[in-house]
Design a protein around this motif. Structure first.
Motif, short mmCIF file in Angstrom:
data_model
loop_
_atom_site.label_atom_id
_atom_site.label_comp_id
_atom_site.label_asym_id
_atom_site.label_seq_id
_atom_site.Cartn_x
_atom_site.Cartn_y
_atom_site.Cartn_z
N ALA A 186 -9.69 -6.31 4.66
CA ALA A 186 -9.49 -7.43 3.73
C ALA A 186 -9.21 -6.91 2.32
O ALA A 186 -8.33 -7.43 1.61
CB ALA A 186 -10.72 -8.34 3.73
N ASP A 187 -9.93 -5.89 1.91
CA ASP A 187 -9.71 -5.29 0.60
C ASP A 187 -8.29 -4.73 0.51
O ASP A 187 -7.58 -4.94 -0.49
CB ASP A 187 -10.75 -4.19 0.38
N ALA A 188 -7.86 -4.03 1.55
CA ALA A 188 -6.52 -3.43 1.54
C ALA A 188 -5.43 -4.52 1.48
O ALA A 188 -4.45 -4.38 0.74
CB ALA A 188 -6.34 -2.56 2.78
N LEU A 189 -5.61 -5.59 2.27
CA LEU A 189 -4.62 -6.66 2.27
C LEU A 189 -4.57 -7.37 0.92
O LEU A 189 -3.49 -7.72 0.43
CB LEU A 189 -4.93 -7.66 3.39
N ALA A 190 -5.73 -7.56 0.31
CA ALA A 190 -5.76 -8.19 -1.01
C ALA A 190 -5.03 -7.35 -2.05
O ALA A 190 -4.35 -7.87 -2.93
CB ALA A 190 -7.21 -8.44 -1.43
N LEU A 191 -5.17 -6.04 -1.93
CA LEU A 191 -4.47 -5.14 -2.84
C LEU A 191 -2.95 -5.26 -2.66
O LEU A 191 -2.20 -5.29 -3.63
CB LEU A 191 -4.91 -3.70 -2.62
N ILE A 192 -2.52 -5.31 -1.39
CA ILE A 192 -1.09 -5.43 -1.10
C ILE A 192 -0.55 -6.74 -1.65
O ILE A 192 0.53 -6.80 -2.27
CB ILE A 192 -0.84 -5.33 0.41
N ARG A 193 -1.30 -7.82 -1.45
CA ARG A 193 -0.85 -9.15 -1.89
C ARG A 193 -1.12 -9.39 -3.39
O ARG A 193 -0.61 -10.36 -3.95
CB ARG A 193 -1.55 -10.23 -1.09
N LYS A 194 -1.96 -8.54 -3.97
CA LYS A 194 -2.39 -8.74 -5.36
C LYS A 194 -3.00 -10.12 -5.51
O LYS A 194 -2.68 -10.90 -6.42
CB LYS A 194 -1.22 -8.56 -6.32
N SER A 195 -3.93 -10.41 -4.60
CA SER A 195 -4.57 -11.72 -4.57
C SER A 195 -6.07 -11.56 -4.41
O SER A 195 -6.55 -10.50 -3.99
CB SER A 195 -4.02 -12.55 -3.41
N PRO A 196 -6.83 -12.61 -4.71
CA PRO A 196 -8.26 -12.55 -4.43
C PRO A 196 -8.52 -12.65 -2.93
O PRO A 196 -7.63 -13.04 -2.15
CB PRO A 196 -8.81 -13.79 -5.16
N ILE A 197 -9.73 -12.29 -2.52
CA ILE A 197 -10.11 -12.46 -1.12
C ILE A 197 -10.64 -13.89 -0.97
O ILE A 197 -11.77 -14.19 -1.35
CB ILE A 197 -11.16 -11.42 -0.70
N ASN A 198 -9.79 -14.74 -0.43
CA ASN A 198 -10.13 -16.15 -0.29
C ASN A 198 -10.00 -16.55 1.19
O ASN A 198 -9.71 -15.72 2.06
CB ASN A 198 -9.23 -17.02 -1.18
N LEU A 199 -10.19 -17.83 1.47
CA LEU A 199 -10.18 -18.29 2.86
C LEU A 199 -8.81 -18.09 3.50
O LEU A 199 -8.72 -17.73 4.69
CB LEU A 199 -10.60 -19.76 2.92
N SER A 200 -7.75 -18.29 2.74
CA SER A 200 -6.41 -18.12 3.29
C SER A 200 -6.18 -16.68 3.74
O SER A 200 -5.67 -16.43 4.85
CB SER A 200 -5.37 -18.52 2.24
N LEU A 201 -6.56 -15.74 2.91
CA LEU A 201 -6.38 -14.33 3.27
C LEU A 201 -7.22 -13.96 4.49
O LEU A 201 -6.75 -13.27 5.39
CB LEU A 201 -6.74 -13.44 2.07
N ILE A 202 -8.46 -14.44 4.52
CA ILE A 202 -9.33 -14.13 5.66
C ILE A 202 -8.78 -14.73 6.95
O ILE A 202 -8.79 -14.08 8.00
CB ILE A 202 -10.76 -14.66 5.38
N LYS A 203 -8.26 -15.95 6.90
CA LYS A 203 -7.67 -16.57 8.09
C LYS A 203 -6.47 -15.76 8.58
O LYS A 203 -6.30 -15.56 9.79
CB LYS A 203 -7.28 -18.01 7.80
N GLY A 211 -4.46 -11.26 17.32
CA GLY A 211 -3.14 -11.27 17.92
C GLY A 211 -2.44 -12.59 17.89
O GLY A 211 -1.51 -12.82 18.65
N ALA A 212 -2.88 -13.49 17.00
CA ALA A 212 -2.24 -14.80 16.89
C ALA A 212 -1.31 -14.81 15.69
O ALA A 212 -1.43 -13.98 14.78
CB ALA A 212 -3.31 -15.89 16.74
N PRO A 213 -0.37 -15.79 15.62
CA PRO A 213 0.47 -15.90 14.42
C PRO A 213 -0.40 -16.17 13.20
O PRO A 213 -1.41 -16.86 13.29
CB PRO A 213 1.36 -17.12 14.73
N PRO A 214 -0.08 -15.60 12.05
CA PRO A 214 -0.91 -15.80 10.86
C PRO A 214 -0.90 -17.25 10.40
O PRO A 214 0.06 -17.98 10.62
CB PRO A 214 -0.25 -14.87 9.81
#
Length: 217
Positions: A186-203, A211-214
């Motif tokens: 989650a930390d790595a993805l937030a860095l890539i997106r330059k976004s906070p760790i919120n519900l949308s990112l976690i989902k 393995g489901a569509p985001p």
């Protein structure tokens, strides 16, 4: 108020006050806190990966002035005084471990399996390890997993809402290792997106994990 992630070095807080005490580990914590008034010089902590064994061992090592050694690297050149031996199990040299148990100095062992299941051959070592005081660190409940996730995010200087953590915990494998790995992702993805760790990112990350569509943001 949201918080953006920054690419800072991650350092896990490893002090006694940083350890989360819960029914799954309270007997082990109470025993270590009782040092030096142990009923025997040696004891073992056992449990799954990321259940807190190394954290507690480090806390005890600081208190006891102990040196921490990997079990796989044990040999005849053992330091004097109190010791922590981490990750006892297959591949642990048996003669040096038996010598440690024989000398009577304070000794804390960690492993994934209980001492009675350690795969040793030397009869005297088998006898000694089966007689060890052993303290399990059990699989945690939701409250402990949530507290662990909050701590891991805090180690990364991130503040994540409780509701987001609860959503995450309810959908992940119920193990400390899974929580630790997911927090890192989650930390790595937030860095890539330059976004906070919120519900949308976690989902989105949960969907990727399963393995489901985001989810659409």
């Amino acid at each position: 108020m949201t918080q953006l992630v920054l690419p800072l070095e991650t350092r896990s807080a490893q002090g006694r006050a940083d350890f989360i005490v819960a029914p799954s580990n309270e007997r082990a914590v109470a025993f270590l806190d009782s040092f030096p008034h142990w009923p025997a010089p040696a004891a073992a902590l056992y449990g799954p990966a990321a259940s807190g064994k190394s954290h507690l061992a480090a806390v005890w090592a600081e208190r006891a002035g102990a040196v921490i050694l990997p079990a796989a690297g044990l040999d005849a050149n053992i330091p004097d005084g109190a010791l922590v031996v981490e990750d006892v199990g297959p591949g642990t040299p048996e003669a040096p471990l038996f010598a440690l148990l024989e000398r009577g100095a304070p000794l804390l062992l960690t492993a994934q399996a209980p001492p009675a299941e350690w795969p040793f051959v030397l009869p005297d070592l088998v006898s000694r390890t089966r007689a060890l005081l052993g303290f399990p660190l059990w699989m945690p409940d939701d409250a402990l997993l949530a507290a662990l996730a909050a701590k891991l995010f805090d180690d990364r200087q991130l503040i994540v809402p409780d509701a987001v953590i609860a959503h995450m915990i309810g959908r992940l494998e119920r193990s400390p290792a899974a929580i630790r790995d997911f927090v890192a992702r989650a930390d790595a993805l937030a860095l890539i997106r330059k976004s906070p760790i919120n519900l949308s990112l976690i989902k989105d990350l949960l969907a990727e994990t399963q393995g489901a569509p985001p989810f659409m943001s």
